[in-house]
Motif scaffolding. Structure first.
Motif, PDB file in Angstrom:
ATOM      1  N   LEU A   1       0.842  -1.193   0.000  1.00 49.30           N
ATOM      2  CA  LEU A   1       0.000   0.000   0.000  1.00 49.30           C
ATOM      3  C   LEU A   1       0.882   1.249   0.000  1.00 49.30           C
ATOM      4  O   LEU A   1       1.901   1.302   0.681  1.00 49.30           O
ATOM      5  CB  LEU A   1      -0.917   0.013   1.218  1.00 49.30           C
ATOM      6  N   VAL A   2       0.480   2.255  -0.744  1.00 47.13           N
ATOM      7  CA  VAL A   2       1.226   3.508  -0.835  1.00 47.13           C
ATOM      8  C   VAL A   2       0.408   4.613  -0.185  1.00 47.13           C
ATOM      9  O   VAL A   2      -0.767   4.818  -0.532  1.00 47.13           O
ATOM     10  CB  VAL A   2       1.529   3.863  -2.304  1.00 47.13           C
ATOM     11  N   VAL A   3       1.013   5.302   0.771  1.00 46.86           N
ATOM     12  CA  VAL A   3       0.309   6.338   1.518  1.00 46.86           C
ATOM     13  C   VAL A   3       0.091   7.567   0.642  1.00 46.86           C
ATOM     14  O   VAL A   3       1.020   8.081   0.016  1.00 46.86           O
ATOM     15  CB  VAL A   3       1.085   6.716   2.788  1.00 46.86           C
ATOM     16  N   ASP A   4      -1.157   8.037   0.596  1.00 48.31           N
ATOM     17  CA  ASP A   4      -1.487   9.285  -0.096  1.00 48.31           C
ATOM     18  C   ASP A   4      -1.585  10.446   0.886  1.00 48.31           C
ATOM     19  O   ASP A   4      -1.179  11.558   0.590  1.00 48.31           O
ATOM     20  CB  ASP A   4      -2.803   9.126  -0.850  1.00 48.31           C
ATOM     21  N   ARG A   5      -2.119  10.172   2.095  1.00 47.86           N
ATOM     22  CA  ARG A   5      -2.233  11.194   3.143  1.00 47.86           C
ATOM     23  C   ARG A   5      -2.088  10.518   4.499  1.00 47.86           C
ATOM     24  O   ARG A   5      -2.629   9.424   4.715  1.00 47.86           O
ATOM     25  CB  ARG A   5      -3.589  11.918   3.095  1.00 47.86           C
ATOM     26  N   LEU A   6      -1.359  11.166   5.428  1.00 46.92           N
ATOM     27  CA  LEU A   6      -1.315  10.743   6.824  1.00 46.92           C
ATOM     28  C   LEU A   6      -2.267  11.626   7.616  1.00 46.92           C
ATOM     29  O   LEU A   6      -2.294  12.849   7.428  1.00 46.92           O
ATOM     30  CB  LEU A   6       0.092  10.871   7.399  1.00 46.92           C
ATOM     31  N   ILE A   7      -3.040  11.028   8.521  1.00 50.23           N
ATOM     32  CA  ILE A   7      -4.044  11.753   9.280  1.00 50.23           C
ATOM     33  C   ILE A   7      -3.705  11.648  10.757  1.00 50.23           C
ATOM     34  O   ILE A   7      -3.704  10.548  11.327  1.00 50.23           O
ATOM     35  CB  ILE A   7      -5.471  11.199   9.032  1.00 50.23           C
ATOM     36  N   GLY A   8      -3.379  12.772  11.387  1.00 48.42           N
ATOM     37  CA  GLY A   8      -3.098  12.796  12.818  1.00 48.42           C
ATOM     38  C   GLY A   8      -4.200  13.517  13.564  1.00 48.42           C
ATOM     39  O   GLY A   8      -5.331  13.633  13.103  1.00 48.42           O
ATOM     40  N   GLY A   9      -3.848  14.022  14.756  1.00 41.89           N
ATOM     41  CA  GLY A   9      -4.776  14.832  15.530  1.00 41.89           C
ATOM     42  C   GLY A   9      -5.594  14.086  16.542  1.00 41.89           C
ATOM     43  O   GLY A   9      -6.289  14.702  17.358  1.00 41.89           O
ATOM     44  N   THR A  10      -5.559  12.739  16.529  1.00 44.79           N
ATOM     45  CA  THR A  10      -6.264  11.957  17.542  1.00 44.79           C
ATOM     46  C   THR A  10      -5.263  11.021  18.202  1.00 44.79           C
ATOM     47  O   THR A  10      -4.065  11.112  17.992  1.00 44.79           O
ATOM     48  CB  THR A  10      -7.422  11.159  16.923  1.00 44.79           C
ATOM     49  N   ASP A  11      -5.795  10.083  19.003  1.00 42.77           N
ATOM     50  CA  ASP A  11      -4.898   9.188  19.721  1.00 42.77           C
ATOM     51  C   ASP A  11      -4.391   8.035  18.857  1.00 42.77           C
ATOM     52  O   ASP A  11      -3.706   7.149  19.352  1.00 42.77           O
ATOM     53  CB  ASP A  11      -5.587   8.630  20.968  1.00 42.77           C
ATOM     54  N   ARG A  12      -4.722   8.033  17.578  1.00 41.16           N
ATOM     55  CA  ARG A  12      -4.210   6.997  16.693  1.00 41.16           C
ATOM     56  C   ARG A  12      -3.783   7.615  15.366  1.00 41.16           C
ATOM     57  O   ARG A  12      -4.195   8.730  15.020  1.00 41.16           O
ATOM     58  CB  ARG A  12      -5.256   5.906  16.466  1.00 41.16           C
ATOM     59  N   LEU A  13      -2.963   6.883  14.644  1.00 40.29           N
ATOM     60  CA  LEU A  13      -2.406   7.382  13.389  1.00 40.29           C
ATOM     61  C   LEU A  13      -3.095   6.665  12.242  1.00 40.29           C
ATOM     62  O   LEU A  13      -3.086   5.427  12.172  1.00 40.29           O
ATOM     63  CB  LEU A  13      -0.898   7.156  13.360  1.00 40.29           C
ATOM     64  N   LEU A  14      -3.685   7.449  11.339  1.00 40.45           N
ATOM     65  CA  LEU A  14      -4.408   6.902  10.208  1.00 40.45           C
ATOM     66  C   LEU A  14      -3.732   7.318   8.913  1.00 40.45           C
ATOM     67  O   LEU A  14      -2.966   8.282   8.871  1.00 40.45           O
ATOM     68  CB  LEU A  14      -5.856   7.406  10.202  1.00 40.45           C
ATOM     69  N   ALA A  15      -4.024   6.589   7.857  1.00 42.47           N
ATOM     70  CA  ALA A  15      -3.524   6.945   6.535  1.00 42.47           C
ATOM     71  C   ALA A  15      -4.592   6.611   5.504  1.00 42.47           C
ATOM     72  O   ALA A  15      -5.303   5.605   5.616  1.00 42.47           O
ATOM     73  CB  ALA A  15      -2.234   6.200   6.220  1.00 42.47           C
ATOM     74  N   VAL A  16      -4.697   7.474   4.505  1.00 41.38           N
ATOM     75  CA  VAL A  16      -5.499   7.181   3.327  1.00 41.38           C
ATOM     76  C   VAL A  16      -4.524   6.817   2.219  1.00 41.38           C
ATOM     77  O   VAL A  16      -3.631   7.593   1.890  1.00 41.38           O
ATOM     78  CB  VAL A  16      -6.359   8.383   2.900  1.00 41.38           C
ATOM     79  N   CYS A  17      -4.671   5.630   1.675  1.00 37.48           N
ATOM     80  CA  CYS A  17      -3.727   5.140   0.676  1.00 37.48           C
ATOM     81  C   CYS A  17      -4.174   5.532  -0.730  1.00 37.48           C
ATOM     82  O   CYS A  17      -5.316   5.943  -0.951  1.00 37.48           O
ATOM     83  CB  CYS A  17      -3.585   3.624   0.792  1.00 37.48           C
ATOM     84  N   VAL A  18      -3.265   5.372  -1.666  1.00 35.75           N
ATOM     85  CA  VAL A  18      -3.528   5.770  -3.045  1.00 35.75           C
ATOM     86  C   VAL A  18      -4.740   5.037  -3.607  1.00 35.75           C
ATOM     87  O   VAL A  18      -5.515   5.587  -4.392  1.00 35.75           O
ATOM     88  CB  VAL A  18      -2.273   5.532  -3.905  1.00 35.75           C
ATOM     89  N   ASN A  19      -4.945   3.791  -3.179  1.00 35.78           N
ATOM     90  CA  ASN A  19      -6.075   3.015  -3.701  1.00 35.78           C
ATOM     91  C   ASN A  19      -7.369   3.262  -2.933  1.00 35.78           C
ATOM     92  O   ASN A  19      -8.379   2.603  -3.189  1.00 35.78           O
ATOM     93  CB  ASN A  19      -5.738   1.526  -3.679  1.00 35.78           C
ATOM     94  N   GLY A  20      -7.353   4.179  -1.957  1.00 38.50           N
ATOM     95  CA  GLY A  20      -8.551   4.497  -1.200  1.00 38.50           C
ATOM     96  C   GLY A  20      -8.688   3.755   0.109  1.00 38.50           C
ATOM     97  O   GLY A  20      -9.625   4.028   0.876  1.00 38.50           O
ATOM     98  N   ALA A  21      -7.795   2.843   0.425  1.00 39.13           N
ATOM     99  CA  ALA A  21      -7.872   2.121   1.699  1.00 39.13           C
ATOM    100  C   ALA A  21      -7.561   3.067   2.860  1.00 39.13           C
ATOM    101  O   ALA A  21      -6.575   3.799   2.829  1.00 39.13           O
ATOM    102  CB  ALA A  21      -6.894   0.950   1.703  1.00 39.13           C
ATOM    103  N   VAL A  22      -8.418   3.057   3.877  1.00 38.43           N
ATOM    104  CA  VAL A  22      -8.178   3.805   5.112  1.00 38.43           C
ATOM    105  C   VAL A  22      -7.618   2.819   6.129  1.00 38.43           C
ATOM    106  O   VAL A  22      -8.286   1.833   6.473  1.00 38.43           O
ATOM    107  CB  VAL A  22      -9.467   4.450   5.637  1.00 38.43           C
ATOM    108  N   ILE A  23      -6.394   3.057   6.591  1.00 35.51           N
ATOM    109  CA  ILE A  23      -5.740   2.106   7.481  1.00 35.51           C
ATOM    110  C   ILE A  23      -5.359   2.785   8.789  1.00 35.51           C
ATOM    111  O   ILE A  23      -5.159   4.002   8.839  1.00 35.51           O
ATOM    112  CB  ILE A  23      -4.480   1.495   6.826  1.00 35.51           C
TER     113      ILE A  23
END
Length: 739
Positions: free
Chosen positions: A601-623
């Motif tokens: 999976l290739v990260v398109d965006r990293l999402i912070g600001g909460t108690d966990r670290l999220l990423a939206v990948c190039v293929n649309g997967a939210v992990i």
């Protein structure tokens, strides 16, 4: 345990043998490894992370933070479930009033207080737009950096803007300061148990009694500490003198080191921290050919001094000579001649007196008179405060101060050339000027109008810079201060070390010393930047920047290195605990430098600001990325290219997709529709590349690079509206107090 104590009392030299860190175990420069941690250190890291969030919870009094050891303690306090002695009064949850922010002060304070209301900053090419009322009103301010990549506008702190190769800071958004080289970049080298929260584990016995750690309150513990190092007051002799040390592996090429620590010493006691080791540096030859016969006096515009060629400098068997030329004098009367004495070296130096003169030093082959690239060095001596020389900034020229000498090291421009200010800040200073493949360099001698206040040039480097096998030992001490003192040791070595020994010594009758927070850093040479990303809203008010394969931290106007990933990183984000994550082609990089593989999976965006670290990948997967277990899990799949943000007032994650659809979710697994973005006038336009921001009021903002306005949706509204009509296209935007 009792057996261990008895064994220790019989032989106090039974301290824990420190394992050496494995430099090859991770791609980063000083990433933590299994051999560099302990349960106590992990507890300390969690405690420090929790306590670093104090500015975010003003309802918790400062004295209560001494009883907070992890993030659960914070929540328990807020829930009223903490110890009755520190249970806070009921604080109703209310929305902050939307009042205008105070004007930017003209002079920046050390710590700016958080601003009230919702401040939005929109970045353009060469300008910014500012709203201090949540996006209802705007003012346009010109003068921002050109060709910017992005900005960071931390709440209560100056705004940071990054370009491809520089970092700028502004208090008033009208004047911008380039801070790319403010403060020397440094990276911390892990020391085992440098805060002595895990007894004396990690340290080796050297001499005297084995010291102990204490958790007493006299003297008071340092902020954030629960114990410090002191003498053995139980089984030791009358003095309790001690010395312990720890060997630390360094990264390849490490040469400039800084050791810091805190010491409290009673009358008659001395605490010392230091670095020592053996280096094998290449021999650095001197230049006898720099000496000359004769002198020059008043009014000479160009004068070649008679060179004395003594067959010292040779390149492939060819003889080289040195030639001095007086190019110009800046002011006053000048005199320069051979000097029969030297303040720090043998006779035969050159002395310069009376104000400024520009000298050009040429190296050339004797047979053809063509430029000859030479390597070697000479030294400047007898440099009282404000005297010395300016050395032309030429490739291959290095200036190294003598031990105990501080140089100004600023930049001076004269006749279209840049010079390094090598004047001394101390009395009787000295420095070496080392050349590598240099055929010409200019020197401006800076003396005074007092006839015998002269700067001497000697034809050899200072002893500590001449190379060969050298034993280095540098330290700092505190004696009888009866207060906590900060100690700092700087080591600028002639060659790189593979490892260094950090030592701590307590002396006195008795050795009533208390030592804490010993830390080691490598100081990195300033390099040109190649910035890929800038991330904002770090809980402590700092800014993170990705520069090639390293992460930089900007706080209080200083840029410092905090991580080296060993590969170019593309995204960076922080959790609300301040944990920094990055993404690269290899996967996700945790705060400790470990790698989480993402199975392609290739990260398109990293999402912070909460108690966990999220990423939206190039293929649309939210992990979700777990930095402890080094795993990830797929939560849902959204439209590729979607933007995602956490909204605290809405208690939901919100996303906007390239099709203009907007959704919200409490768990990132099921989504509910929100009002759709308005369609573009022409169908070929799309909402690809959108960015999404959440404000404390519950308002959502959407923008896209190139737009000249923001779109916003108020909480409970049924349609999006327009905020701002900017004269320039948007490049980036940020809310100082995100919701």
């Amino acid at each position: 345990m009792a057996a261990l104590i008895r064994a220790h009392e019989r032989d106090p030299r039974t301290l824990y043998q420190a394992p050496k860190s494995d430099r090859e175990s991770a791609p980063g420069r000083y990433d933590k490894t299994a051999s560099q941690g302990s349960p106590a250190l992990e507890r300390r890291a969690i405690r420090d992370g929790a306590r670093s969030l104090a500015p975010m919870y003003p309802q918790i009094p400062m004295e209560a933070w001494d009883d907070i050891y992890d993030y659960d303690d914070i929540q328990s306090y807020l829930d009223g479930l903490a110890d009755p002695d520190i249970t806070p009064p009921d604080v109703p949850e209310v929305d902050l009033p939307l009042v205008p922010s105070p004007e930017f002060p003209e002079t920046p304070p050390v710590d700016m207080p958080p601003v009230a209301g919702e401040r939005l900053v929109v970045l353009h090419d060469g300008s910014v737009s500012l709203s201090e009322d949540g996006g209802d009103g705007w003012k346009h301010i010109s003068g921002a950096p050109a060709s910017p990549l992005g900005l960071s506008a931390p709440n209560g702190a100056p705004v940071i803007v990054a370009t491809a190769n520089a970092v700028y800071r502004s208090i008033d958004l009208a004047s911008w300061l380039d801070i790319s080289e403010l403060g020397v970049s440094e990276v911390e080298i892990p020391i085992l148990n440098g805060d002595f929260e895990d007894y004396t584990n990690g340290w080796d016995y050297v001499s005297g009694d084995s010291p102990r750690t204490r958790s007493t309150t006299q003297p008071a513990q340092r902020l954030g500490s629960t114990s410090y190092l002191t003498r053995d007051w139980v089984t030791g002799d009358n003095s309790g003198n001690f010395e312990i040390s720890q060997r630390v592996l360094l990264s390849e090429g490490a040469r400039k080191l800084k050791l810091t620590g805190a010491a409290y010493t009673e009358i008659g006691a001395t605490a010392t921290i230091g670095l020592r080791g053996e280096i094998e540096a290449p021999e650095v030859p001197g230049f006898d050919a720099l000496l000359w016969d004769g002198n020059v006096g008043v009014g000479y515009s160009t004068h070649k001094y008679p060179s004395v060629v003594r067959n010292v400098t040779q390149i492939n068997g060819r003889e080289v000579e040195a030639a001095w030329l007086l190019e110009s004098y800046i002011s006053g009367v000048h005199s320069m001649n051979a000097d029969p004495t030297g303040a720090r070296g043998p006779a035969g130096g050159i002395r310069s007196r009376y104000w400024d003169m520009v000298m050009r030093l040429n190296f050339r082959f004797n047979d053809t008179k063509e430029p000859a690239p030479v390597s070697g060095g000479f030294s400047l001596n007898n440099m009282d405060s404000g005297r010395g020389a300016y050395i032309e900034k030429v490739a291959g020229v290095e200036i190294r101060p003598a031990e105990g000498t501080e140089l100004k090291m600023g930049t001076r421009n004269y006749e279209g050339r840049a010079y390094t200010d090598a004047r001394s800040n101390v009395v009787n200073g000295a420095c070496s000027v080392l050349l590598t493949d240099v055929s010409q360099v200019r020197i401006i001698f800076a003396t005074t109008d007092t006839p015998w206040n002269e700067v001497r040039l000697l034809p050899t480097p200072l002893f500590e810079h001449q190379g060969g096998t050298r034993w280095i030992d540098v330290s700092a001490s505190a004696t009888g201060d009866v207060q906590w003192m900060d100690l700092e040791v700087l080591a600028d070595l002639a060659a790189a070390l593979d490892e260094v020994e950090v030592y701590i010594r307590g002396e006195g009758t008795p050795a009533n010393v208390y030592i804490d927070n010993v830390r080691l850093f490598e100081i990195l040479d300033a390099t040109s930047m190649d910035i890929a990303a800038i991330e904002r809203n770090v809980p402590d008010g700092s800014t993170s920047i990705l520069d090639r394969d390293r992460a930089l931290r900007v706080k209080a106007g200083v840029v410092s290195q905090v991580a080296d990933y060993g590969i170019a990183a593309t995204h960076v984000a922080h959790t609300d605990k301040g944990e920094r994550f990055a993404a690269s082609a290899l996967g996700a990089h945790t705060p400790s430098g470990q790698l989480v593989g993402l199975d392609g999976l290739v990260v398109d965006r990293l999402i912070g600001g909460t108690d966990r670290l999220l990423a939206v990948c190039v293929n649309g997967a939210v992990i979700e990325i777990d930095g402890d277990d080094l795993t990830f899990r797929v939560l849902s799949v959204v439209e590729a290219g979607s933007a995602l943000v956490w909204s605290k007032p809405l208690s939901s994650y919100c996303k906007v997709s390239p099709s203009g659809m907007v959704h919200a979710s409490d768990d990132l697994e099921t989504w509910r529709e929100m009002p759709k973005l308005p369609a573009f006038e022409t169908p070929e336009k799309t909402h690809e590349g959108l960015s999404l921001m959440a404000a404390p009021s519950g308002r959502l903002f959407v923008y896209k690079a190139g737009w000249k306005s923001l779109s916003f949706l108020d909480a409970g509204a049924t349609a999006w509206e327009v905020s701002g009509q900017f004269p320039d296209p948007i490049i980036d935007a940020e809310i100082s107090s995100p919701g």
